[in-house]
Design an enzyme around this catalytic site. Structure first.
Site, PDB file in Angstrom:
ATOM      1  N   ASP A   1     123.777  18.697  -8.804  1.00  0.00           N
ATOM      2  CA  ASP A   1     123.521  19.928  -9.548  1.00  0.00           C
ATOM      3  C   ASP A   1     122.195  19.849 -10.299  1.00  0.00           C
ATOM      4  O   ASP A   1     121.841  18.797 -10.852  1.00  0.00           O
ATOM      5  CB  ASP A   1     124.667  20.152 -10.538  1.00  0.00           C
ATOM      6  CG  ASP A   1     124.490  21.411 -11.368  1.00  0.00           C
ATOM      7  OD1 ASP A   1     124.573  22.509 -10.787  1.00  0.00           O
ATOM      8  OD2 ASP A   1     124.270  21.283 -12.589  1.00  0.00           O
TER       9      ASP A   1
ATOM     10  N   GLU B   1     120.518  20.582  -5.300  1.00  0.00           N
ATOM     11  CA  GLU B   1     120.278  21.983  -5.634  1.00  0.00           C
ATOM     12  C   GLU B   1     118.930  22.081  -6.362  1.00  0.00           C
ATOM     13  O   GLU B   1     118.862  22.079  -7.580  1.00  0.00           O
ATOM     14  CB  GLU B   1     121.400  22.519  -6.529  1.00  0.00           C
ATOM     15  CG  GLU B   1     121.228  23.989  -6.896  1.00  0.00           C
ATOM     16  CD  GLU B   1     121.748  24.331  -8.293  1.00  0.00           C
ATOM     17  OE1 GLU B   1     122.126  25.501  -8.489  1.00  0.00           O
ATOM     18  OE2 GLU B   1     121.778  23.457  -9.176  1.00  0.00           O
TER      19      GLU B   1
END
Length: 461
Positions: free
Chosen positions: A242, A266
């Site tokens: 993340d 990400e």
């Protein structure tokens, strides 16, 4: 008498340990149990579908129902997903976060509390208990699916207020998790004596300092680090990192080198060159946000010429994870199924969003596209024609015949002569959207068609 004396000494020692270090004893018991289960979990991984040979399922969406039932819901679906051609499921952050039973997990507090400790206002996480999570992972492995963990290591949340000698002001950096693992204080966050900052902070949360050896030890180096515990004890097979803009690429690279497993970051940026740079530095895959934004512009803007734009899959298809929607962004409303036809016939590793598959779009059509991806979509890509309304591309085949995909975003049927890789061969549309079965000419040319606001996929019959 000597034996009795030894026995009494042992009893006194155990009693002292229990009364003075309850968390420590729990940890020892936990570790012993973990070691006993590691061999079983590793064995269960044998026979899993290789990640990238099928399609990934994002097995959640933002604000899935609270109440601790989500792991059971996902478990009920893994076999049918596997049967449809899914090869991996991506779960939300699995550990206890600041908002306890109401959190989606992106405000992590205790990386080792999977719903078994009473802290942050609950025992279970939003998604369920540790036992239910382990059951889900086992069921997924039995269905030959890999399980991808969502890893949030940029920031933490839920710590107690403490004085910070590096800033002169108190901050919420005192973390005392009930798991007894990875305690944190102000020196484990930015700024500290060794590092002032890294790439960026998120939402005002305490920014975890990856330059600190203690943080590195607990995240990936120790035998019971987060990375090794998640892989060897809980049974995770890969990682979705993340907000990787918040720390340097070497962090992901070191984690991957320590434990292996499929990894994707990400890095939220629509520039394909930037994604290619980050992927190269981290030595892992990246979500193809460049592809996402080109598709948004093409289908929302009704101009398929935008598909000519630069994308990560065009630069390095082996590192591109493509998607049409996810838990953070869902901007393609017009032609969403056409967008899936695009990513499921092109290079890259495609992802299906849970709500698109289970609730919003035609499951039958998505299953058909997954089958096409897994059985026909091989080899390099040649773009044959693009204009405002039409897009035609050819996959040139690799251990399969390849295909031709024809996307029609207009309001009427379209036909077009295109060059295939097949000479004097009868072909058919594997989507069922056209009943034509033309024969290619000796020079490999053939006329194909596509219905309005739809698509066809052609390959030898």
């Amino acid at each position: 008498m000597k034996t009795l004396f030894k026995f009494l000494i042992i009893l006194l020692f155990i009693n002292y340990s229990c009364s003075n270090n309850e968390a420590g004893v729990d940890s020892v018991i936990d570790e012993t149990s973990s070691q006993n289960s590691s061999e079983k979990k590793l064995k269960a991984r044998q026979g899993l579908k290789p990640i990238g040979t099928g399609v990934m399922m994002q097995a959640f969406y933002w604000d899935v129902p609270a109440g601790g039932t989500w792991w059971e819901k996902v478990e009920s679906k893994v076999q049918s997903w596997s049967d449809a051609g899914i090869d991996a499921i991506w779960l939300p952050p699995v550990s206890k976060a600041q908002n306890g039973a109401f959190s989606m997990g992106y405000d992590p507090f205790d990386y080792y509390d999977f719903g078994q400790y009473n802290q942050m206002g609950s025992v279970e996480t939003r998604f369920g208990s540790k036992t239910e999570l382990e059951s889900l992972i086992n069921k997924a492995h039995n269905a030959k699916l890999s399980v991808i963990a969502d890893i949030v290591i940029n920031h933490n949340s839920g710590g107690e207020l403490e004085d910070n000698p590096y800033t002169g002001t108190p901050y919420y950096t005192d973390f005392n998790p009930k798991s007894g693992k990875f305690f944190r204080t102000n020196s484990d966050f930015h700024p500290n004596a060794n590092c002032n900052s890294d790439s960026g902070v998120f939402g005002g949360f305490p920014d975890l300092s990856h330059c600190q050896p203690y943080v590195q030890d607990w995240l990936w180096k120790r035998s019971n680090s987060v990375a090794k515990y998640y892989k060897n004890v809980m049974g995770f097979d890969g990682w979705r990192f993340d907000y990787v803009k918040g720390f340097e690429p070497w962090v992901v690279r070191e984690w991957k080198n320590a434990v292996g497993g499929f990894s994707v970051g990400e890095y939220w940026d629509g520039n394909a060159s930037t994604l290619d740079w980050w992927s190269g530095e981290a030595q892992v895959s990246a979500f193809d946000f460049a592809c996402y934004y080109r598709m948004r512009d093409a289908f929302q803007g009704n101009d398929l010429n935008k598909l000519k734009g630069d994308m990560l899959w065009k630069r390095n298809s082996r590192k591109a994870v493509t998607f049409v929607a996810n838990h953070d962004t869902d901007e393609i409303y017009n032609g969403k199924l056409l967008a899936y036809a695009y990513i499921l016939t092109h290079e890259g590793y495609p992802t299906i969003f849970y709500r698109d598959y289970e609730e919003w779009l035609s499951k039958t059509k998505l299953k058909n596209l997954i089958w096409i991806h897994n059985n026909l979509a091989g080899g390099s890509t040649s773009i044959l024609h693009v204009d405002n309304d039409e897009y035609v591309a050819r996959r040139n085949g690799h251990n399969n015949a390849g295909l031709v995909v024809y996307i029609n975003n207009s309001n009427s049927w379209k036909e077009r002569w295109i060059e295939t890789n097949w000479s004097n061969t009868r072909i058919k549309d594997y989507t069922g959207n056209s009943n034509w079965q033309p024969v290619t000419q000796g020079g490999k040319w053939v006329k194909v068609q596509a219905p309005p606001k739809s698509y066809t996929v052609w390959s030898p019959k």
